[in-house]
Enzyme design. Structure first.
Site, PDB file in Angstrom:
ATOM      1  N   TYR A 155     -12.334 -17.049  44.988  1.00  0.00           N
ATOM      2  CA  TYR A 155     -11.843 -18.399  45.195  1.00  0.00           C
ATOM      3  C   TYR A 155     -10.398 -18.540  44.733  1.00  0.00           C
ATOM      4  CZ  TYR A 155     -13.610 -18.859  40.395  1.00  0.00           C
ATOM      5  OH  TYR A 155     -13.897 -18.665  39.068  1.00  0.00           O
TER       6      TYR A 155
ATOM      7  N   LYS B 233     -10.158 -25.930  44.236  1.00  0.00           N
ATOM      8  CA  LYS B 233     -10.651 -24.566  44.490  1.00  0.00           C
ATOM      9  C   LYS B 233     -11.051 -24.423  45.946  1.00  0.00           C
ATOM     10  CE  LYS B 233     -12.319 -24.498  39.774  1.00  0.00           C
ATOM     11  NZ  LYS B 233     -13.442 -24.821  38.888  1.00  0.00           N
TER      12      LYS B 233
ATOM     13  N   HIS C 282     -17.899 -26.103  35.810  1.00  0.00           N
ATOM     14  CA  HIS C 282     -16.609 -25.973  35.125  1.00  0.00           C
ATOM     15  C   HIS C 282     -15.541 -26.787  35.839  1.00  0.00           C
ATOM     16  CE1 HIS C 282     -18.103 -21.717  33.850  1.00  0.00           C
ATOM     17  NE2 HIS C 282     -18.631 -22.668  33.103  1.00  0.00           N
TER      18      HIS C 282
ATOM     19  N   ASP D  56     -22.047 -21.484  28.773  1.00  0.00           N
ATOM     20  CA  ASP D  56     -22.631 -22.454  29.710  1.00  0.00           C
ATOM     21  C   ASP D  56     -23.957 -23.000  29.202  1.00  0.00           C
ATOM     22  OD1 ASP D  56     -21.437 -21.091  32.914  1.00  0.00           O
ATOM     23  OD2 ASP D  56     -20.418 -22.113  31.250  1.00  0.00           O
TER      24      ASP D  56
HETATM   25  C1  LIG Z   1     -12.001 -18.775  35.097  1.00  0.00           C
HETATM   26  C2  LIG Z   1     -11.232 -17.672  34.442  1.00  0.00           C
HETATM   27  C3  LIG Z   1     -11.794 -16.891  33.465  1.00  0.00           C
HETATM   28  N1  LIG Z   1     -11.056 -15.905  32.885  1.00  0.00           N
HETATM   29  C4  LIG Z   1     -11.701 -15.065  31.859  1.00  0.00           C
HETATM   30  C5  LIG Z   1     -12.232 -15.841  30.679  1.00  0.00           C
HETATM   31  C6  LIG Z   1     -13.453 -15.053  30.266  1.00  0.00           C
HETATM   32  O1  LIG Z   1     -13.080 -14.017  29.377  1.00  0.00           O
HETATM   33  C7  LIG Z   1     -13.943 -14.412  31.553  1.00  0.00           C
HETATM   34  C8  LIG Z   1     -15.121 -15.119  32.165  1.00  0.00           C
HETATM   35  O2  LIG Z   1     -14.773 -16.496  32.261  1.00  0.00           O
HETATM   36  P1  LIG Z   1     -15.907 -17.554  32.604  1.00  0.00           P
HETATM   37  O3  LIG Z   1     -17.144 -17.211  31.814  1.00  0.00           O
HETATM   38  O4  LIG Z   1     -15.330 -18.933  32.465  1.00  0.00           O
HETATM   39  O5  LIG Z   1     -16.169 -17.234  34.131  1.00  0.00           O
HETATM   40  P2  LIG Z   1     -17.154 -18.077  35.089  1.00  0.00           P
HETATM   41  O6  LIG Z   1     -18.359 -18.508  34.341  1.00  0.00           O
HETATM   42  O7  LIG Z   1     -17.307 -17.268  36.320  1.00  0.00           O
HETATM   43  O8  LIG Z   1     -16.353 -19.409  35.435  1.00  0.00           O
HETATM   44  C9  LIG Z   1     -15.815 -19.651  36.713  1.00  0.00           C
HETATM   45  O9  LIG Z   1     -16.868 -20.034  37.539  1.00  0.00           O
HETATM   46  C10 LIG Z   1     -17.005 -21.410  37.833  1.00  0.00           C
HETATM   47  C11 LIG Z   1     -18.019 -21.566  38.937  1.00  0.00           C
HETATM   48  C12 LIG Z   1     -15.722 -22.046  38.171  1.00  0.00           C
HETATM   49  O10 LIG Z   1     -15.598 -22.878  39.067  1.00  0.00           O
HETATM   50  C13 LIG Z   1     -14.562 -21.718  37.374  1.00  0.00           C
HETATM   51  O11 LIG Z   1     -13.465 -21.489  38.237  1.00  0.00           O
HETATM   52  C14 LIG Z   1     -14.660 -20.586  36.476  1.00  0.00           C
HETATM   53  O12 LIG Z   1     -14.751 -21.186  35.215  1.00  0.00           O
HETATM   54  O13 LIG Z   1     -12.834 -14.458  32.465  1.00  0.00           O
HETATM   55  C15 LIG Z   1      -9.750 -15.646  33.240  1.00  0.00           C
HETATM   56  O14 LIG Z   1      -9.102 -14.745  32.683  1.00  0.00           O
HETATM   57  N2  LIG Z   1      -9.174 -16.428  34.213  1.00  0.00           N
HETATM   58  C16 LIG Z   1      -9.863 -17.427  34.828  1.00  0.00           C
HETATM   59  O15 LIG Z   1      -9.291 -18.108  35.720  1.00  0.00           O
END
Ligand SMILES: Cc1cn([C@H]2C[C@H](O)[C@@H](COP(=O)(O)OP(=O)(O)O[C@H]3O[C@H](C)C(=O)[C@H](O)[C@H]3O)O2)c(=O)[nH]c1=O
Length: 193
Positions: free
Chosen positions: A135, A75, A65, A173
């Protein structure tokens, strides 16, 4: 000083940060971030958001991401529980290392941190059950500027330590494009993003 900073051997803009642990009979104490010391190491953008993710299963892969300008994020990643393989990819158009990746094991045990600058994509894979990752980011979450790259993009070529059939990814993803298919990547202008 309570931190060691070391540029990555593959992607020198990525910085390995090792906080010092002060041990005693009770356990240990460590500072995990200091704006003044980090600024001396070249990490000057103020962090504005803290994130924390919990992954139940070994083999959970989150990413790659990144966010595009004007909300590109640097980050500072660390693992609070368990162990992860943390990966950064240089995706700055014009970079001599465009598409190159580097990886490191971050764990609650080693306390290591990885600083990933703007213009780099980030992903990690959990190496055991129940991993927690914390992070900092230096720009706020901006869903409309969020982008991603397939974790198994053959042009990036990460040898993830979990069988493809056993990987746990979000639906989002699972359908990320390859780097070569991305329309918007951060533009490297004059050596900086
Ligand atoms: C990133 C983020 C997500 N969210 C909400 C959006 C979704 O409803 C839920 C899960 O989000 P996401 O599936 O994008 O989470 P990850 O797959 O852990 O993504 C993260 O993990 C990878 C390794 C990264 O480097 C990014 O910082 C970040 O995208 O949290 C938020 O409310 N705020 C945020 O800053």
């Amino acid at each position: 000083m309570p931190f060691d900073f070391k540029p990555d051997g593959v992607l020198p803009e990525v910085i390995h940060v090792q906080p010092k642990r002060f041990g005693d009979d009770r356990g240990w104490f460590a500072e995990t971030f200091r704006a003044d010391v980090f600024a001396e190491a070249g990490i000057t953008e103020p962090f504005v958001q803290d994130n924390h993710s919990w992954s139940a299963e070994k083999g959970t892969i989150r990413g790659f991401h990144f966010q595009i300008t004007p909300n590109a994020q640097a980050k500072l990643v660390r693992c609070l529980k368990g162990r992860i393989l943390d990966v950064a990819v240089d995706i700055r158009k014009g970079s001599p290392r465009f598409g190159r990746a580097t990886s490191v094991e971050l764990s609650a045990a080693n306390g290591a941190q990885l600083y990933i600058p703007r213009g780099f994509a980030h992903a990690f894979c959990t190496l055991e059950e129940t991993c927690e990752v914390a992070y900092k980011t230096d720009a706020y979450y901006a869903p409309i500027h969020e982008r991603g790259i397939a974790h198994d993009d053959p042009d990036i070529g990460i040898d993830w330590p979990v069988d493809p059939a056993r990987r746990i990814l979000s639906d989002k993803d699972k359908v990320l494009p390859r780097l070569a298919e991305l329309v918007e990547v951060p533009e490297l202008v004059g050596g900086t993003l």
